[in-house]
Every structure is written in structure tokens, then in C-alpha cells.
Scaffold this motif. Structure first.
Motif, PDB file in Angstrom:
ATOM      1  N   TRP A 126      -9.173  -0.478  -2.735  1.00  0.00           N
ATOM      2  CA  TRP A 126      -8.878  -0.074  -1.361  1.00  0.00           C
ATOM      3  C   TRP A 126      -9.596   1.240  -1.038  1.00  0.00           C
ATOM      4  CZ3 TRP A 126      -4.490   3.557  -0.257  1.00  0.00           C
ATOM      5  CH2 TRP A 126      -4.283   3.734   1.117  1.00  0.00           C
ATOM      6  N   LEU A 167     -16.138   2.348   4.647  1.00  0.00           N
ATOM      7  CA  LEU A 167     -15.934   2.459   6.099  1.00  0.00           C
ATOM      8  C   LEU A 167     -16.420   3.819   6.597  1.00  0.00           C
ATOM      9  CD1 LEU A 167     -12.414   0.804   6.470  1.00  0.00           C
ATOM     10  CD2 LEU A 167     -14.542  -0.027   7.486  1.00  0.00           C
ATOM     11  N   VAL A 223     -13.157   0.593  -0.334  1.00  0.00           N
ATOM     12  CA  VAL A 223     -13.357   0.057   1.019  1.00  0.00           C
ATOM     13  C   VAL A 223     -13.277   1.191   2.045  1.00  0.00           C
ATOM     14  CG1 VAL A 223     -12.358  -1.421   2.820  1.00  0.00           C
ATOM     15  CG2 VAL A 223     -12.633  -2.307   0.499  1.00  0.00           C
ATOM     16  N   CYS A 224     -12.302   2.090   1.891  1.00  0.00           N
ATOM     17  CA  CYS A 224     -12.164   3.236   2.813  1.00  0.00           C
ATOM     18  C   CYS A 224     -13.434   4.097   2.772  1.00  0.00           C
ATOM     19  CB  CYS A 224     -10.966   4.103   2.434  1.00  0.00           C
ATOM     20  SG  CYS A 224      -9.378   3.297   2.709  1.00  0.00           S
ATOM     21  N   ARG A 226      -0.689   4.249  -6.538  1.00  0.00           N
ATOM     22  CA  ARG A 226      -1.960   4.969  -6.681  1.00  0.00           C
ATOM     23  C   ARG A 226      -2.552   4.725  -8.070  1.00  0.00           C
ATOM     24  NH1 ARG A 226       0.324  10.411  -5.215  1.00  0.00           N
ATOM     25  NH2 ARG A 226       2.083   9.003  -4.853  1.00  0.00           N
ATOM     26  N   PRO A 252       0.797  -1.229   0.000  1.00  0.00           N
ATOM     27  CA  PRO A 252       0.000   0.000   0.000  1.00  0.00           C
ATOM     28  C   PRO A 252       0.830   1.280   0.000  1.00  0.00           C
ATOM     29  CG  PRO A 252       0.196  -0.803   2.229  1.00  0.00           C
ATOM     30  CD  PRO A 252       0.989  -1.742   1.372  1.00  0.00           C
ATOM     31  N   LEU A 253       2.181   1.164  -0.051  1.00  0.00           N
ATOM     32  CA  LEU A 253       3.001   2.387  -0.014  1.00  0.00           C
ATOM     33  C   LEU A 253       2.616   3.337  -1.139  1.00  0.00           C
ATOM     34  CD1 LEU A 253       5.322   3.968   1.231  1.00  0.00           C
ATOM     35  CD2 LEU A 253       6.915   2.658  -0.156  1.00  0.00           C
ATOM     36  N   TYR A 290      -8.001  -6.513  -3.185  1.00  0.00           N
ATOM     37  CA  TYR A 290      -8.573  -5.168  -3.387  1.00  0.00           C
ATOM     38  C   TYR A 290      -8.829  -4.906  -4.870  1.00  0.00           C
ATOM     39  CZ  TYR A 290      -7.791  -3.689   1.466  1.00  0.00           C
ATOM     40  OH  TYR A 290      -7.842  -3.559   2.823  1.00  0.00           O
ATOM     41  N   ILE A 299     -13.937  -4.321   8.523  1.00  0.00           N
ATOM     42  CA  ILE A 299     -12.532  -4.331   8.959  1.00  0.00           C
ATOM     43  C   ILE A 299     -12.032  -5.773   9.054  1.00  0.00           C
ATOM     44  CG2 ILE A 299     -10.939  -3.744  10.838  1.00  0.00           C
ATOM     45  CD1 ILE A 299     -12.858  -1.392  11.499  1.00  0.00           C
ATOM     46  N   CYS A 311     -11.402  -7.376   5.668  1.00  0.00           N
ATOM     47  CA  CYS A 311     -10.254  -6.888   4.893  1.00  0.00           C
ATOM     48  C   CYS A 311      -8.913  -7.086   5.597  1.00  0.00           C
ATOM     49  CB  CYS A 311     -10.421  -5.410   4.563  1.00  0.00           C
ATOM     50  SG  CYS A 311     -11.808  -5.117   3.463  1.00  0.00           S
TER      51      CYS A 311
END
Lengths: 300, 300
Positions: free
Chosen positions: B163, B170, B166-167, B155, B151-152, B210, B199, B202
Motif C-alpha cells: 500500500w 501516486l 502504491v501511495c 503497519r 487499513p486501520l 497489496y 486509483i 486499486c
């Protein structure tokens, strides 16, 4: 003397258990502090047996320090706030433990932190340490927000601030954005010169590693660094949304906790600042206060 | 007949090696396709021995298919584009392998993908599959961008789109934003009803998990879903920055590759679309073309 009094005396212990340590606080029925102790890790989701050991040790230590025998555990009404018990299975396992106490109530670390922050009264907390979490209790209804864990969530946490600084530095090393004092300082701090260096450096980074870079972002945003300002603005957008959500639950007062809290609280708009409440006490005080409250309710 | 010709014949093999498979393509000096083969994983950074085995098997298979004996390996000029050789240590280890070929050149998977996409000529590629990567070669100078890993970074990759969805879900479950068709569909697709469910769901998610949600975001942005539009806008900001960076290296033509490429290319502004180039061939064609180019340069 105290051993003679034991038969009818009620004692109250608040336990704050987390991944690194376990704190216990012993109080009398009137709320007088009798003893405090700190032992080892107590996160039952990570290691149930170790957690139970740390909790028992902490409870025995406070009794011994206050001059009671171990058998006085049977007179203790205990409230434990533990990391990990937000998972229902872990909560049941802990609550069903055949403990030696007069009574045991298991709740979350956030719940007792909130009670501690508001001296046993209802309210809300917003934590920004390595992670981000928010909690409110209003008319006995508990509400949990954020706390999704890094990197899934935990926006505006220490880990998130440091991670965003690394991302901004990668973009500047890629030539997508201009380098700034922040990106130059990140490169110097980590001893990297190239994109590839920085990626290798961060391959094994955990939340706590990224969190160590968070103070740099906050320092450079104060100096007007454009990338630090952008990161801080996005972080504060999330903090404000969480703050408003907490107020919407009916919590009139919000206490901000954690390493970043003083810096982020300063950046809140005035209309939110007026709802800020100082942190009145630590979680173990919240836990022992709840233990006394529950006993009083049951006795009434 | 072919065995008689062997002594003076030059053969060319292009190898495209990655984490799941290894492709080889055998061509004659004139560029005629003689054979193709696919074998097992060939990422030397993950498993050097396995990578070498897969590469040798693929090279032997193409020779056998074309009617040559295994000894013809000694007549083969090989270019391999491999995942993982962007790490200098892995590159040296691979280049120093005591191989059975007439010559061996080791380069990156991005380099041969770029040559393949532009039929052996210089240019640039922008890949948006599970991850995001960009590469250009101009006047023989190679430039690498993005490819920081999830995930660094990465993009606007498939993993990033999923991802972000999902955010956003949430946040809607936390009541920070309104639910939308996108967030409702994510909940249905993953069988979750609460923040805690999502949560937990995932916790073990990897980039590829993702990435499976990315098509939902692209579908709902077409339908005007506000959260999907916001995610797509942020993703496209990054894609445009990468695209401009590639043009700045002097690459006049950019080919977009990977599962999301057709959708994201459509969303580019017109002034960038005019620099888009179709993908003319696969990486193994780029590799074998480079093998012939290098031989011609050396013979000249």
C-alpha cells in the motif's frame, strides 16, 4: 413580458452537482442573478438517472422562480460541474445526454469550484474537507492532483487526521508510545478503554466518521500535544508539497477550501501564505460564469 | 488392540483453525506423533457451523488414520487455537459448544503459534505476513499487540508495504516526488500510466492484493531506491517498537513468523537480533503440547 422576450433572450445556468445535493444558479447575459435553487443528489457515477432528475428539477425551479415557462430551458446555456465525471465513461454518458438546453458543457466539480473561488479567472484550489483534492487551470490547461480517496490517499484530509489520531491512540494503548491528552480524549470521546474496544469501534468507520475526530487533533496541536503535533506536521508536509505543485503549474494564486482549510492555511510558511487567495464565490457561480464565457467566445 | 486399550488411554489433539484451513495433530501421552490431517476453513467468527464441521472432520480423520474408532473422540483432550476467538463472544460460543471430547480448551491462533515457535515454552512472537501481530506469554500472562487489521493498522505487514508503495507511486505520478525504479516498476507491474489509472486499479484492492507488491519494496530497498528505503525505514521503526514492547513483557526470546519475517529480521539492529529465536515448530504442535501440559497439571 418575459415570455415575449424569450425568442431572442439567452439565459445562463450554472449547476453544482454532488453526492448529497444539486445547486443551480440562473443569470442573465449581463450576469444579473435571476434565481437559485437546491435539489437532491446529483453524482452521475453513483446514480445517473437520479442525477439527471435532480439537475432537471433544479433548472426548472430557477426558471419558474424567475417567472419563465419550462420551455425556456431551450434558451439556457448550461455548465454543470459534477462529482464523478473525472471518470471518462461517466463524462461521455453525461455529455451525450439528450438534454433540453440550448447548450450543455459538462466539467468537474473541482473545475467550477476553482472558477468560483477566483471569480471566473484562472488559478488553483486546494481542498481539505473530508477528502483532499487539488486543481489548477492555467492557459486553459486543467491539472488534477491528490483526490485518491480514503484510505488509499487523501492525506491531510479530515478523514486522514481522524484516522491518524485513532492509530496514535492504538499505539498508546499497545504501550508503544506514551498516552497524551489527545489519546485520552479520543478514548473518552469513543467510550473505549482497550485496544480491542477501539478496533471494534472503528471496524465500520467510513471517511466521514474519522473526519469527525479531526477537530480534536487540530485543537490539541495548538495546546502542544506531541502526538497531535506529529500528525499535523506530517499532514502539513503533504499540503505544502501539493501547494508547491500547484504553483509549479503556473497558477499564481491558490485558494484553500473545505472545513480544515482555515486551520491548515494558518500553518503554512510565510513564503506560501503570500500566494493564498481568498475564496471569492461558490462553485455554482464558477459554473454560470463559465457558461457566459463560453457563449461569448462562440458568438465572437 | 488399540480398541481394547481405549478405556484407559488418553489421546491429545492440537487444532490450528484459520480462515482457509484447519490442521489437526494427534499425539500420544508421551508426545509421539500418531497422525496429522488438514480440512476446510475454521474461523468461528466468520462461520461458526462451518468451523465446527471442519474441526470435527479433522479430529475424526486423525483418529481414523491412527487406527482408532470415532468413539475415541471421548478419550481426546483437545486444545484449539482459532482465529476470531479474540472476540469474547466468539470465544464463549466456541468454549460452550457441546463437543464430543474428553476435554476442550479454546485459545487464540497467536497463543498456539507462540507455543509452537518456542516448543511449548513461554516467549513471544512477532508475525509479519499479510497482516502484523505480536503476542507474548510470560508467567502464564498473555499479551496481545498490533493486529488492528488493514487499513486501520497492521503497519509493516505485507499489505502495508504494498500500500505504501502504491501511495509513493501516486505521489510521483502527481509530480510531488521524483519517480524511481520502484514507482516505475509498480506502474509496469499494474499496467498503469496515470494517477487516475492507478486509483481505478486499486479501488477494489484488499489486503492480500497489496501484499503481493511487498516483495518489490524489499527488493528495491536492497538496491538503494530512495522511496523503498523510506518505506522500509518507517516499517522497521514500528517493528522495533513492537519488538521492544514484547521484551518489556519479560519475554526473553522473540520468534519472527510470516512471509516478510526473514527480510525484516535481517534489518533489526544487533541489540535486538540477539533476542531472536528460531521458529521451532508449527502452531498445531503448540496446541497439542498445551493439551498434554494441561492434562498433566490437572492429573498432578
Amino acid at each position: 413580458m418575459q415570455q415575449i422576450a424569450l425568442q431572442h433572450e439567452q439565459l445562463f445556468i450554472g449547476v453544482d452537482g454532488g453526492g448529497t445535493k444539486c445547486k443551480a444558479r440562473l443569470e442573465s447575459r449581463s450576469g444579473a442573478l435571476l434565481a437559485e435553487a437546491v435539489t437532491g443528489p446529483a453524482n452521475p457515477a453513483t446514480d445517473f438517472t437520479l442525477a439527471v432528475d435532480s439537475i432537471l428539477q433544479a433548472c426548472e425551479q430557477v426558471l419558474q422562480q424567475a417567472g419563465y415557462p419550462i420551455t425556456a430551458l431551450a434558451c439556457c446555456h448550461v455548465v454543470m460541474g459534477l462529482a464523478g465525471v473525472n471518470v471518462p465513461r461517466i463524462h461521455s454518458q453525461m455529455q451525450n445526454w439528450s438534454h433540453p438546453f440550448a447548450s450543455l458543457t459538462v466539467t468537474t466539480d473541482l473545475h467550477i469550484a476553482c472558477l468560483g473561488a477566483h471569480a471566473g479567472r484562472e488559478g488553483a484550489i486546494l481542498i481539505t474537507g473530508t477528502g483532499t483534492a487539488a486543481f489548477s487551470i492555467v492557459d486553459k490547461k486543467q491539472s488534477y492532483f491528490s483526490a485518491q480517496g480514503f484510505p488509499l490517499g487523501d492525506r491531510s484530509s479530515g478523514a486522514w487526521f481522524g484516522w491518524q489520531a485513532v492509530c496514535a491512540t492504538l499505539d498508546s494503548l499497545d504501550g508503544l508510545t506514551n498516552e497524551t491528552e489527545l489519546t485520552n480524549t479520543i478514548c473518552r470521546a469513543l467510550g473505549v478503554r482497550s485496544n480491542t474496544d477501539l478496533i471494534s469501534c472503528c471496524l465500520s468507520y467510513k471517511a466521514t466518521d474519522y473526519a469527525q475526530l479531526a477537530p480534536l487533533v487540530l485543537r490539541f496541536q495548538q495546546l502542544g500535544d506531541p502526538l497531535a503535533l506529529d500528525i499535523t506536521k506530517r499532514g502539513m508536509d503533504y499540503i505544502q508539497a501539493l501547494f508547491l505543485r500547484l504553483l509549479k503549474t503556473g497558477a499564481g494564486r491558490v485558494a484553500m477550501l473545505g472545513g480544515l482549510a482555515p486551520f491548515l492555511a494558518d500553518l503554512l510558511p510565510e513564503e506560501l501564505k503570500q500566494h493564498l487567495s481568498p475564496v471569492l464565490g461558490p462553485p455554482e457561480v464558477g459554473a454560470v460564469t463559465l457558461a457566459r464565457q463560453l457563449f461569448t467566445e462562440k458568438s465572437a
